[in-house]
Enzyme design. Structure first.
Site, PDB file in Angstrom:
ATOM      1  CD  GLU A  90      -1.974  31.507  -9.631  1.00  0.00           C
ATOM      2  OE1 GLU A  90      -1.934  32.207 -10.572  1.00  0.00           O
ATOM      3  OE2 GLU A  90      -0.834  30.693  -8.887  1.00  0.00           O
ATOM      4  CE  LYS A 109      -3.419  28.379 -11.149  1.00  0.00           C
ATOM      5  NZ  LYS A 109      -3.256  28.943 -12.572  1.00  0.00           N
TER       6      LYS A 109
HETATM    7  P1  13P Z   1       1.633  25.562 -12.745  1.00  0.00           P
HETATM    8  O1  13P Z   1       0.743  24.768 -12.416  1.00  0.00           O
HETATM    9  O2  13P Z   1       2.730  25.342 -13.248  1.00  0.00           O
HETATM   10  O3  13P Z   1       1.794  26.281 -10.924  1.00  0.00           O
HETATM   11  O4  13P Z   1       0.986  26.943 -13.128  1.00  0.00           O
HETATM   12  C1  13P Z   1       0.228  27.197 -12.681  1.00  0.00           C
HETATM   13  C2  13P Z   1       0.001  29.077 -12.326  1.00  0.00           C
HETATM   14  O5  13P Z   1      -0.617  30.057 -13.258  1.00  0.00           O
HETATM   15  C3  13P Z   1       1.246  29.463 -11.900  1.00  0.00           C
HETATM   16  O6  13P Z   1       1.019  30.850 -11.770  1.00  0.00           O
END
Ligand code: 13P
Length: 337
Positions: free
Chosen positions: A175, A217
């Protein structure tokens, strides 16, 4: 490795996506304070258990990301939380980074920590039932940011994390989040997100991570929240697909977007447009925190005992996201609820 491929498939296939319920205790406390609920371990569990026992878990949620506190909690039916998740057919996951800290020699930027002792922590999370993990790097856009240093350091950490996670038999979610904060244009977001993603894949390949056993992600390509730019969902989709096609190797099986501060409906509509346009090999779905939980949390905060009322709201949101993951969402279906 084939075990990793089947975990990945189970999480993102058939219109399913991920529920990111891995808010740290600090973040969850902010969310609960905002709706006037006391942030105790019991209340945090109660809200999460309410969502995890919902009907939509079966068809719409392929994986749930948990926080360290939650993966060790026991539900009211005496099942562990990972058992409760598995009983609906979803895969339990765990956030394993220890947070973003100030990056030395670039004070406005952050580096995500958590590599020390990670191999041992992964082993214990596996024993608790986790089969996938999450690590989030954050990047800001401004005149001089993100710096080469931030792009390089976060990519390096993400790659070392991913290699250890695959060694432990779990699927790493990669991510790298380019934040919406700021007044930058969507073109800036496209350029910077592409650069960030390319660097991540350079490092992942250097660390011999098997990309087929990973999930990306990322953020969608959006103008900054303080930008005056007006952008349509179709344009967001076009830029986002362009970014993925030019920066993500085609072996990556799935992309599960974060919502990053979009409203529930924006995150749904944008995901739907992206899927309508998607000609890549990637399965494109959601890994939403706020965009899956916001309305349910608001309702629950005023009706803590109303489990089915809270679940109705969550079920609707999850269903809308699942339709969007298949390019089948419409405003009409959204408003029928
Ligand atoms: P959000 O969808 O609220 O941005 O959260 C996703 C997430 O896991 C952020 O690390």
């Amino acid at each position: 490795m084939s075990e990793l491929y089947s975990i990945t498939e189970k999480i993102i296939s058939k219109g399913k996506g991920i529920l990111a319920a891995d808010e740290s205790t600090g973040t969850m406390t902010k969310r609960l304070d905002a709706v006037n609920v006391q942030s105790t371990p019991e209340n945090r569990l109660l809200f999460r258990e309410t969502l995890l026992s919902s009907e939509s878990m079966v068809d719409c949620i392929g994986g749930v990301i948990l926080y360290d506190e939650t993966i060790k909690q026991i539900a009211s039916n005496k099942k562990t939380i990972p058992e409760l998740i598995s009983s609906s057919g979803a895969v339990p996951g765990i956030k394993v980074d220890t947070g973003a800290k100030v990056l030395a020699n670039s004070k406005n930027e952050k580096i995500t920590e958590g590599l020390d002792g990670l191999r041992e922590r992964l082993k214990s999370y596996y024993e608790l039932g986790a089969r996938f993990t999450k690590w989030r790097g954050v990047y800001i856009i401004s005149d001089k940011c993100p710096s080469k240093l931030a792009i390089h350091s976060n990519a390096h950490a993400l790659a070392r994390y991913a290699a250890l996670v695959q060694e432990s038999g779990m699927v790493p979610i990669i991510e790298p989040e380019v934040l919406m904060d700021g007044d930058h244009s969507s073109e800036d977001c496209l350029k910077i997100t592409s650069e960030v993603l390319k660097k991540c894949y350079d490092e992942l390949i250097l660390n011999k991570v098997d990309l087929k056993g990973t999930i990306l992600k990322p953020n969608m390509i959006l103008p900054g929240i303080h930008s005056k730019e007006k952008i349509e969902s179709k344009k967001i989709a076009e830029f986002t697909i362009k970014c993925l096609a030019q920066s993500v190797p085609s072996e990556v099986p799935g992309v599960a977007f974060l919502s990053g501060g979009q409203t529930e409906e924006e995150a749904t509509e944008n995901l739907n447009e992206i899927n309508k346009l998607n000609k890549t090999n990637f399965t494109i779905t959601y890994s939403y925190g706020r965009a899956l939980q916001q309305s349910a949390l608001k309702f629950w905060s005023k009706n803590i005992k109303d489990i089915s009322g809270t679940q109705n709201i969550f079920n609707h949101r999850a269903k809308m996201c699942s339709l969007a993951a298949q390019g089948k969402w419409t405003e009409e279906i959204e408003n029928k609820h």
